[in-house]
Design a protein around this motif. Structure first.
Motif, PDB file in Angstrom:
ATOM      1  N   SER A 513       0.824  -1.213   0.000  1.00 55.71           N
ATOM      2  CA  SER A 513       0.000   0.000   0.000  1.00 55.71           C
ATOM      3  C   SER A 513       0.855   1.260   0.000  1.00 55.71           C
ATOM      4  CB  SER A 513      -0.931   0.012   1.218  1.00 55.71           C
ATOM      5  OG  SER A 513      -0.162   0.191   2.387  1.00 55.71           O
ATOM      6  N   MET A 514       0.283   2.319  -0.592  1.00 60.45           N
ATOM      7  CA  MET A 514       0.893   3.630  -0.456  1.00 60.45           C
ATOM      8  C   MET A 514      -0.137   4.565   0.158  1.00 60.45           C
ATOM      9  SD  MET A 514       1.290   4.637  -4.459  1.00 60.45           S
ATOM     10  CE  MET A 514       1.393   6.391  -4.338  1.00 60.45           C
ATOM     11  N   HIS A 515       0.304   5.355   1.128  1.00 65.77           N
ATOM     12  CA  HIS A 515      -0.574   6.311   1.788  1.00 65.77           C
ATOM     13  C   HIS A 515      -0.105   7.717   1.456  1.00 65.77           C
ATOM     14  CE1 HIS A 515      -2.327   3.013   3.864  1.00 65.77           C
ATOM     15  NE2 HIS A 515      -1.359   2.845   4.758  1.00 65.77           N
ATOM     16  N   ILE A 516      -1.074   8.596   1.200  1.00 69.13           N
ATOM     17  CA  ILE A 516      -0.753  10.015   1.017  1.00 69.13           C
ATOM     18  C   ILE A 516      -1.256  10.729   2.267  1.00 69.13           C
ATOM     19  CG2 ILE A 516      -1.095  12.066  -0.412  1.00 69.13           C
ATOM     20  CD1 ILE A 516      -1.832   9.978  -2.700  1.00 69.13           C
ATOM     21  N   TRP A 517      -0.322  11.315   3.022  1.00 67.51           N
ATOM     22  CA  TRP A 517      -0.644  11.932   4.310  1.00 67.51           C
ATOM     23  C   TRP A 517      -0.785  13.445   4.128  1.00 67.51           C
ATOM     24  CZ3 TRP A 517      -0.674   8.329   8.372  1.00 67.51           C
ATOM     25  CH2 TRP A 517      -0.039   7.103   8.110  1.00 67.51           C
ATOM     26  N   SER A 518      -1.840  14.009   4.682  1.00 67.28           N
ATOM     27  CA  SER A 518      -1.971  15.465   4.732  1.00 67.28           C
ATOM     28  C   SER A 518      -1.233  15.936   5.976  1.00 67.28           C
ATOM     29  CB  SER A 518      -3.441  15.872   4.826  1.00 67.28           C
ATOM     30  OG  SER A 518      -3.521  17.215   5.234  1.00 67.28           O
ATOM     31  N   LEU A 519      -0.197  16.751   5.797  1.00 69.10           N
ATOM     32  CA  LEU A 519       0.602  17.169   6.949  1.00 69.10           C
ATOM     33  C   LEU A 519      -0.090  18.284   7.725  1.00 69.10           C
ATOM     34  CD1 LEU A 519       4.148  16.948   5.334  1.00 69.10           C
ATOM     35  CD2 LEU A 519       2.868  15.211   6.559  1.00 69.10           C
ATOM     36  N   LYS A 520      -1.019  18.976   7.070  1.00 69.37           N
ATOM     37  CA  LYS A 520      -1.794  20.018   7.775  1.00 69.37           C
ATOM     38  C   LYS A 520      -2.781  19.366   8.730  1.00 69.37           C
ATOM     39  CE  LYS A 520      -1.870  23.911   4.517  1.00 69.37           C
ATOM     40  NZ  LYS A 520      -2.663  24.489   3.407  1.00 69.37           N
ATOM     41  N   GLU A 521      -3.527  18.370   8.211  1.00 68.87           N
ATOM     42  CA  GLU A 521      -4.578  17.738   9.010  1.00 68.87           C
ATOM     43  C   GLU A 521      -4.050  16.578   9.845  1.00 68.87           C
ATOM     44  OE1 GLU A 521      -8.065  16.826   6.612  1.00 68.87           O
ATOM     45  OE2 GLU A 521      -7.447  18.398   5.210  1.00 68.87           O
ATOM     46  N   GLY A 522      -2.843  16.124   9.518  1.00 65.63           N
ATOM     47  CA  GLY A 522      -2.264  15.017  10.287  1.00 65.63           C
ATOM     48  C   GLY A 522      -3.022  13.717  10.115  1.00 65.63           C
ATOM     49  N   LYS A 523      -3.411  13.406   8.870  1.00 65.24           N
ATOM     50  CA  LYS A 523      -4.119  12.130   8.650  1.00 65.24           C
ATOM     51  C   LYS A 523      -3.909  11.664   7.206  1.00 65.24           C
ATOM     52  CE  LYS A 523      -8.574  13.933   7.116  1.00 65.24           C
ATOM     53  NZ  LYS A 523     -10.012  14.030   7.327  1.00 65.24           N
ATOM     54  N   ILE A 524      -4.309  10.415   6.942  1.00 67.02           N
ATOM     55  CA  ILE A 524      -4.212   9.884   5.584  1.00 67.02           C
ATOM     56  C   ILE A 524      -5.300  10.535   4.729  1.00 67.02           C
ATOM     57  CG2 ILE A 524      -4.489   7.818   4.137  1.00 67.02           C
ATOM     58  CD1 ILE A 524      -3.284   6.184   6.401  1.00 67.02           C
ATOM     59  N   ALA A 525      -4.872  11.180   3.635  1.00 71.88           N
ATOM     60  CA  ALA A 525      -5.834  11.837   2.753  1.00 71.88           C
ATOM     61  C   ALA A 525      -6.316  10.860   1.686  1.00 71.88           C
ATOM     62  CB  ALA A 525      -5.183  13.055   2.106  1.00 71.88           C
ATOM     63  N   LYS A 526      -5.385  10.055   1.148  1.00 71.05           N
ATOM     64  CA  LYS A 526      -5.738   9.082   0.106  1.00 71.05           C
ATOM     65  C   LYS A 526      -4.871   7.841   0.316  1.00 71.05           C
ATOM     66  CE  LYS A 526      -7.856  12.061  -3.022  1.00 71.05           C
ATOM     67  NZ  LYS A 526      -8.791  11.930  -4.114  1.00 71.05           N
ATOM     68  N   THR A 527      -5.353   6.728  -0.200  1.00 74.29           N
ATOM     69  CA  THR A 527      -4.558   5.503  -0.104  1.00 74.29           C
ATOM     70  C   THR A 527      -4.792   4.641  -1.344  1.00 74.29           C
ATOM     71  OG1 THR A 527      -3.993   3.645   1.336  1.00 74.29           O
ATOM     72  CG2 THR A 527      -6.312   4.212   1.186  1.00 74.29           C
ATOM     73  N   PHE A 528      -3.787   3.832  -1.662  1.00 78.09           N
ATOM     74  CA  PHE A 528      -3.905   2.940  -2.815  1.00 78.09           C
ATOM     75  C   PHE A 528      -3.197   1.632  -2.486  1.00 78.09           C
ATOM     76  CE2 PHE A 528      -1.872   1.186  -6.689  1.00 78.09           C
ATOM     77  CZ  PHE A 528      -3.006   0.872  -7.409  1.00 78.09           C
ATOM     78  N   THR A 529      -3.805   0.515  -2.843  1.00 77.48           N
ATOM     79  CA  THR A 529      -3.181  -0.786  -2.606  1.00 77.48           C
ATOM     80  C   THR A 529      -2.981  -1.494  -3.950  1.00 77.48           C
ATOM     81  OG1 THR A 529      -4.280  -0.923  -0.477  1.00 77.48           O
ATOM     82  CG2 THR A 529      -3.334  -2.949  -1.334  1.00 77.48           C
ATOM     83  N   GLY A 530      -1.739  -1.884  -4.208  1.00 80.58           N
ATOM     84  CA  GLY A 530      -1.406  -2.572  -5.462  1.00 80.58           C
ATOM     85  C   GLY A 530      -1.254  -4.063  -5.248  1.00 80.58           C
ATOM     86  N   ASN A 531      -0.512  -4.709  -6.143  1.00 87.93           N
ATOM     87  CA  ASN A 531      -0.378  -6.167  -6.073  1.00 87.93           C
ATOM     88  C   ASN A 531       1.044  -6.634  -5.794  1.00 87.93           C
ATOM     89  OD1 ASN A 531      -3.130  -6.740  -6.692  1.00 87.93           O
ATOM     90  ND2 ASN A 531      -2.712  -6.096  -8.787  1.00 87.93           N
ATOM     91  N   GLY A 532       1.820  -5.782  -5.150  1.00 84.16           N
ATOM     92  CA  GLY A 532       3.189  -6.179  -4.809  1.00 84.16           C
ATOM     93  C   GLY A 532       3.781  -5.153  -3.861  1.00 84.16           C
ATOM     94  N   GLY A 533       4.878  -5.531  -3.198  1.00 87.31           N
ATOM     95  CA  GLY A 533       5.565  -4.581  -2.326  1.00 87.31           C
ATOM     96  C   GLY A 533       6.033  -3.373  -3.127  1.00 87.31           C
ATOM     97  N   ILE A 534       6.085  -2.204  -2.472  1.00 82.37           N
ATOM     98  CA  ILE A 534       6.476  -0.963  -3.160  1.00 82.37           C
ATOM     99  C   ILE A 534       7.910  -0.605  -2.777  1.00 82.37           C
ATOM    100  CG2 ILE A 534       5.963   1.503  -3.420  1.00 82.37           C
ATOM    101  CD1 ILE A 534       3.026   0.818  -2.757  1.00 82.37           C
ATOM    102  N   PHE A 535       8.753  -0.401  -3.790  1.00 81.81           N
ATOM    103  CA  PHE A 535      10.160  -0.078  -3.547  1.00 81.81           C
ATOM    104  C   PHE A 535      10.450   1.422  -3.597  1.00 81.81           C
ATOM    105  CE2 PHE A 535      10.752  -4.507  -5.290  1.00 81.81           C
ATOM    106  CZ  PHE A 535      11.079  -5.058  -4.064  1.00 81.81           C
ATOM    107  N   GLU A 536       9.722   2.158  -4.424  1.00 77.39           N
ATOM    108  CA  GLU A 536       9.976   3.604  -4.500  1.00 77.39           C
ATOM    109  C   GLU A 536       8.711   4.347  -4.910  1.00 77.39           C
ATOM    110  OE1 GLU A 536      13.503   6.688  -5.552  1.00 77.39           O
ATOM    111  OE2 GLU A 536      13.420   4.915  -6.829  1.00 77.39           O
ATOM    112  N   VAL A 537       8.557   5.553  -4.347  1.00 73.73           N
ATOM    113  CA  VAL A 537       7.452   6.446  -4.731  1.00 73.73           C
ATOM    114  C   VAL A 537       8.042   7.812  -5.068  1.00 73.73           C
ATOM    115  CG1 VAL A 537       5.622   5.328  -3.398  1.00 73.73           C
ATOM    116  CG2 VAL A 537       7.085   7.010  -2.276  1.00 73.73           C
ATOM    117  N   CYS A 538       7.418   8.528  -6.021  1.00 80.26           N
ATOM    118  CA  CYS A 538       7.909   9.882  -6.341  1.00 80.26           C
ATOM    119  C   CYS A 538       6.800  10.737  -6.950  1.00 80.26           C
ATOM    120  CB  CYS A 538       9.128   9.819  -7.271  1.00 80.26           C
ATOM    121  SG  CYS A 538       8.862   8.912  -8.796  1.00 80.26           S
TER     122      CYS A 538
END
Length: 562
Positions: A513-538
């Protein structure tokens, strides 16, 4: 073939005795060999000439014994380690070859034995785990049946009580949460994953899956200037994908019109020595550099043409970065060295050989100086043209996995297997802050694009650290204090990236899974789950798309809008 005369040899021995302080021996040899009458100009013979001469001879014998070895892909460096100076002096070339062959055979046998033992242990562990799991399930099943039997008569009454308790608890939680928000003290905020009903799962219509790689994808990077995304894989290729502006279309996007395949080996793919381990675009977005397991760095154009192959490392390249100006490329390798390459001349400018273990990461401070980290627990700050490090940072007690300069190049952050991250300044030798809140190894760190010298100068500068303890932590750099602990993942977090405006942070984990965190609100704003471990995000430069590379051979591009 060049030969050495007895007069020249006598002179070298005479000089060696003189330089070593054996005055009487030197006088006796000089008198008997008539050194004062020989025609050699002593001024042109450098100090230590005899030692150098003998060393060169030994090196030649090593090469002679190795280079004519029958194995086509013989590892010459490894072969040299089998040979001792005494062997070289006492044995002829044929005997040396036989000796190397024998030792290699024995080494291979040991390696095979180790491999078998590891496989056996793994298999045994797997069986034990499976057995334990089945036992636990049986136990749970028995408990469940017993509870059901015991509680059947009063089930309705219990249900009613449960409902009241839950409602009461929810009310309490709400009040508690509101109190925390109103009277937030200096304590760091623990942010956990919200329940699935609250979480905003990114719809598949906002996801583009890029298929084509035939092995895990371990690196990805957006071009700083265009809509190009580069990915590097264990299938011995890198790929440049053209990503259309605007919203994605769901489904695989892998037609020949939008991808260039950069092959690192002719013919056979999935050759492990050609894994693409790291990649980086130059500042103008005109050239892509890739680092590979074969120890070579390659530079490609945006049309997929191989511009240069840079070959000097003797082991896999783990990290590679362009300087801002784009005239130098920096590589760090398993061979314990870092090399600065002159891109225009297509040759190495300087090799830095300070570490005693593999170089794990490199990062430019400015156009001519940079930091390196290693498995030897050390960090060195080096400068092109200088033969010694301009700064040495010692303090980590484990392998230093990552080093990153802050946006102004005044502070250096590092993270290690010793479970700490540290912040260093060029003004002092000891670390400025020792950040100790993680429970396991810290794999990577990133600075926010905020504070002085950035496009977001009015926001606070923070550091993010991602760990094998499944958390991401955000740090106040000025005070060296924990701001937030982001506890949404269930497995090690391998990668984090800030959005260009510094308002969001994306994290990618082995839990798929990848989580997109809102640093203002201090919570997960969006999330996505794929079909394998994640090595890098950009993130791309506009901040409206996020790329993630997966262990199941795919790259996903997510549209992000709030």
């Amino acid at each position: 073939m060049t030969t050495i005369t007895s007069v020249e040899l006598n002179y070298l021995v005479f000089r060696y005795l003189q330089e070593s302080g054996f005055t009487h021996s030197a006088f006796a040899l000089g008198y008997e060999a008539c050194i004062n009458k020989c025609t050699i100009d002593g001024n042109v013979v450098p100090p230590g000439a005899l030692i150098t001469f003998v060393q060169k001879g030994l090196q030649y014998l090593e090469m002679e014994a190795n280079l004519s070895n029958v194995d086509g892909d013989a590892d010459v460096d490894e072969d040299f380690s089998f040979v001792q100076p005494l062997d070289l002096i006492t044995k002829d070339v044929h005997e040396l070859r036989q000796m190397i062959k024998e030792k290699k055979k024995n080494l291979q046998k040991e390696r095979d034995k180790d491999k078998e033992l590891i496989q056996e242990l793994e298999g045994e562990r797997g069986r034990v785990r499976e057995k334990e799991r089945l036992e636990r399930e049986k136990e749970h099943e028995r408990d469940r049946e017993k509870i059901e039997r015991d509680k059947e008569p009063e089930k309705q009454q219990e249900d009613q009580v449960d409902r009241e308790i839950i409602t009461d608890q929810e009310d309490k939680d709400t009040v508690k949460h509101e109190e925390n928000e109103s009277f937030g003290g200096p304590e760091p905020m623990e942010i956990a994953t919200p329940s699935t009903s609250q979480t905003c799962e990114i719809p598949s219509s906002d996801v583009t899956v890029l298929a084509g790689h035939t092995s895990e994808v371990c690196a990805c990077a957006w071009s700083p200037t265009g809509s190009l995304l580069a990915s590097g894989s264990g299938d011995s290729t890198a790929r440049i994908w053209t990503i259309a502006d605007g919203t994605s279309r769901s489904g695989a996007q892998n037609g020949p019109s939008n991808v260039l395949v950069l092959k690192h080996v002719k013919g056979r793919t999935n050759e492990k020595s050609k894994d693409v381990t790291t990649l980086d675009w130059n500042g103008e977005g005109t050239l892509l550099a890739t680092g590979s397991y074969d120890g070579q760095a390659r530079i490609w154009t945006t049309t997929g043409e191989l511009r240069s192959t840079l070959n000097k490392h003797k082991g896999p390249i783990f990290s590679l970065k362009w300087n801002k100006k784009g005239d130098y490329l920096l590589t760090g390798s398993c061979d314990k060295t870092a090399i600065v390459w002159d891109v225009k001349a297509e040759e190495w400018k300087q090799q830095f050989e300070f570490h005693t273990g593999p170089t794990l990461d490199v990062d430019w401070r400015n156009n001519v100086s940079f930091a390196t980290s290693s498995t030897d627990n050390m960090i060195y700050v080096c400068k092109v043209g200088e033969t010694r490090p301009i700064k040495t940072f010692a303090g980590h007690q484990g392998e230093v996995n990552c080093v990153k300069w802050d946006p102004t190049g005044s502070l250096l952050a590092s993270c290690s297997d010793d479970v700490t991250a540290k912040i260093w300044s060029m003004k002092q030798d000891k670390y400025v802050h020792d950040l100790r809140e993680h429970a396991k190894e810290i794999y990577t760190i990133r600075w926010s694009p905020t504070g002085p010298g950035t496009n977001n100068p009015n926001q606070q500068l923070v550091l993010a650290s991602a760990s094998f303890d499944s958390t991401v932590k955000l740090w106040d750099v000025e005070l060296g204090k924990l701001l937030y602990s982001l506890n949404g993942h269930r497995d090690p977090v391998y990668s984090v990236a800030f959005s260009p405006n510094g308002e969001y942070l994306v994290s990618g984990s082995l839990d798929k899974s990848m989580h997109i965190w809102s640093l203002k609100e201090g919570k997960i704003a969006k999330t996505f789950t794929g079909n394998g471990g994640i090595f890098e995000v950009c993130w791309n430069k506009e901040g409206d798309k996020i790329a993630a590379c997966f262990a199941n051979n795919t790259v996903c591009v997510l549209d992000f809008r709030m």
